[in-house]
Write an enzyme that holds these catalytic residues in place. Structure first.
Site, PDB file in Angstrom:
ATOM      1  N   ASP A  41      43.451  59.849  45.969  1.00  0.00           N
ATOM      2  CA  ASP A  41      44.049  58.524  45.836  1.00  0.00           C
ATOM      3  C   ASP A  41      45.164  58.618  44.794  1.00  0.00           C
ATOM      4  O   ASP A  41      45.217  59.548  44.020  1.00  0.00           O
ATOM      5  CB  ASP A  41      42.990  57.517  45.389  1.00  0.00           C
ATOM      6  CG  ASP A  41      41.825  57.446  46.355  1.00  0.00           C
ATOM      7  OD1 ASP A  41      42.063  57.511  47.571  1.00  0.00           O
ATOM      8  OD2 ASP A  41      40.678  57.367  45.893  1.00  0.00           O
ATOM      9  N   LYS A  44      45.257  55.189  48.555  1.00  0.00           N
ATOM     10  CA  LYS A  44      44.505  54.050  48.042  1.00  0.00           C
ATOM     11  C   LYS A  44      44.857  53.843  46.580  1.00  0.00           C
ATOM     12  O   LYS A  44      45.170  54.772  45.853  1.00  0.00           O
ATOM     13  CB  LYS A  44      43.008  54.313  48.166  1.00  0.00           C
ATOM     14  CG  LYS A  44      42.535  54.230  49.581  1.00  0.00           C
ATOM     15  CD  LYS A  44      41.065  54.523  49.667  1.00  0.00           C
ATOM     16  CE  LYS A  44      40.238  53.457  49.007  1.00  0.00           C
ATOM     17  NZ  LYS A  44      38.795  53.734  49.138  1.00  0.00           N
ATOM     18  N   MET A  53      38.430  45.925  38.703  1.00  0.00           N
ATOM     19  CA  MET A  53      39.479  45.417  39.591  1.00  0.00           C
ATOM     20  C   MET A  53      39.522  43.886  39.569  1.00  0.00           C
ATOM     21  O   MET A  53      39.681  43.246  40.591  1.00  0.00           O
ATOM     22  CB  MET A  53      39.234  45.910  41.030  1.00  0.00           C
ATOM     23  CG  MET A  53      39.233  47.427  41.132  1.00  0.00           C
ATOM     24  SD  MET A  53      38.575  48.053  42.718  1.00  0.00           S
ATOM     25  CE  MET A  53      36.803  47.782  42.503  1.00  0.00           C
TER      26      MET A  53
END
Lengths: 249, 249
Positions: free
Chosen positions: A40, A62, A177
């Site tokens: 990622d 990602k 997040m």
């Protein structure tokens, strides 16, 4: 990649929060024998230098902190590489088992009967707390530690939050997040009974050169983050952990 | 130890769950420059071989899974070694910030104005899940991950458990040091509404030669553990994580 005659295998390697020194010895050992590394954005850079020069390095695009519509694509790519033979390393930031959507890639490998190993790693919460000089649990005041994600696949605050769990000031809560949704979460937490002045910690870019740690409260941080959008990987900690004056270092 | 003229400093080094390969590169680097290493029983063995041959190796006698009446003694010893000068490594199993009573040692160092650094590590839950081939979170069914301790300082189940948090079948719960109290906990969980057949995983001696992982349910595991006392370091996982058939590897 080696020839297709050799059956492929996959190692999920947890790369830790970003600092190459927070790789485990096993993670380094697995990278060293990789024929291909699927990574990622976050886990790029010096960590990849442990892979052999001739290994395929494949960015799967990602990004932590963003909804990721291409999980199917990543899983397909992983299966394709593994079918090509050799040792495929799937590098995942933090600990692969924590908010890494590992289950979807595991299911794809199981469906294709491809063997795998998982190398655990240092999750961002541990690195953030260490950088702040704080324990995540405390013997008398924070016996429960919980990790939640701040967004679902659409980027919104997930449905069905367990408010009794999340408004518990006797726990340490880490929101992964959660930058874009924390204003909304803070509002719900306070409406649900969490004291607005519950200590909170903003941890950005943990274990990278851009690391920034700031003390706040749940109410204040909600307001601050609503006013300051950013794409920096962000962790928010709140609860009992900041109560003993240890934050001030 | 070097002379007292040089001010001492302490590094809390997380040693991971036991397997020396699950040390981070930074943990190894800090051990290599140690003048003294204070370690618990669990973190002994090959991990200590990274320390210089001339370093003092001091067993402080704590054991995971047991109440530890000597925390004050450990803190005093740590301060004494640091005052003696040089680089003192305090080796803590798992991640130092998770159920390691780190706050008490930090407070002792702060009171003595001794500088410190914390090196985060791989917590046992991550290693257990990796060994079982399971993610700790799942996008739709396990968006919350929580860690609790199975005993307080007296060895009994802690008071004031947040039952709404712990009976949530949509979370993954990891009970650290819960072997002796899990029968009592399971009873309370089921009385509180958690389905008795909620999947559970027993993980003993994670990342050591004695590793054993067994599938069960919350009700069954409570009964089994009551009938089979053991001092093996034990983690119990229960909740949504075991639901997608991934456990069967």
């Amino acid at each position: 990649m080696t020839g297709a005659a050799e059956p492929g295998r996959v190692t999920f390697v947890s790369s830790g929060p970003g600092d190459p020194e927070l790789l485990t010895l096993r993670a380094v050992a697995r990278l060293r024998t990789a024929d291909a590394v699927l990574f990622d954005d976050l886990s790029a850079g010096p960590i990849l230098s442990h892979a052999p020069a001739e290994a395929d390095l494949v960015a799967v695009g990602k990004r932590a902190g963003r909804p990721s519509p291409n999980q199917d694509h990543v899983s397909r790519l992983l299966v394709d590489y593994a079918r090509g033979g050799g040792h495929v390393v799937r590098l995942k930031s933090g600990d692969a088992g924590i908010f890494g959507r590992l289950e979807e890639e595991l299911a794809a490998l199981e469906a294709a009967a491809i063997p795998y190993e998982i190398v655990p790693g240092v999750t961002a919460a541990s690195a953030a707390a260490a950088a702040a000089g704080l324990p995540l649990t405390r013997r008398l005041t924070a016996r429960r530690l919980q990790f939640v994600t701040g967004h679902d696949v659409t980027g919104a605050l997930p449905e069905g939050l367990n408010m009794a769990a999340l408004t518990d000031a006797q726990a340490t809560t880490v929101v992964y997040m959660g930058r874009r949704t924390f204003a909304a979460l803070a509002e719900r937490l306070i409406a649900g009974g969490l004291p607005p002045d519950t200590p909170a910690l903003l941890a950005e870019g943990i274990s990278t050169g851009a690391q920034r740690i700031a003390e706040s409260t749940v109410a204040r941080l909600g307001t601050e983050l609503a006013a300051a959008p950013s794409s920096a990987p962000t962790l928010i900690l709140y609860g009992a952990l900041a109560r003993a004056g240890l934050i001030a270092r």
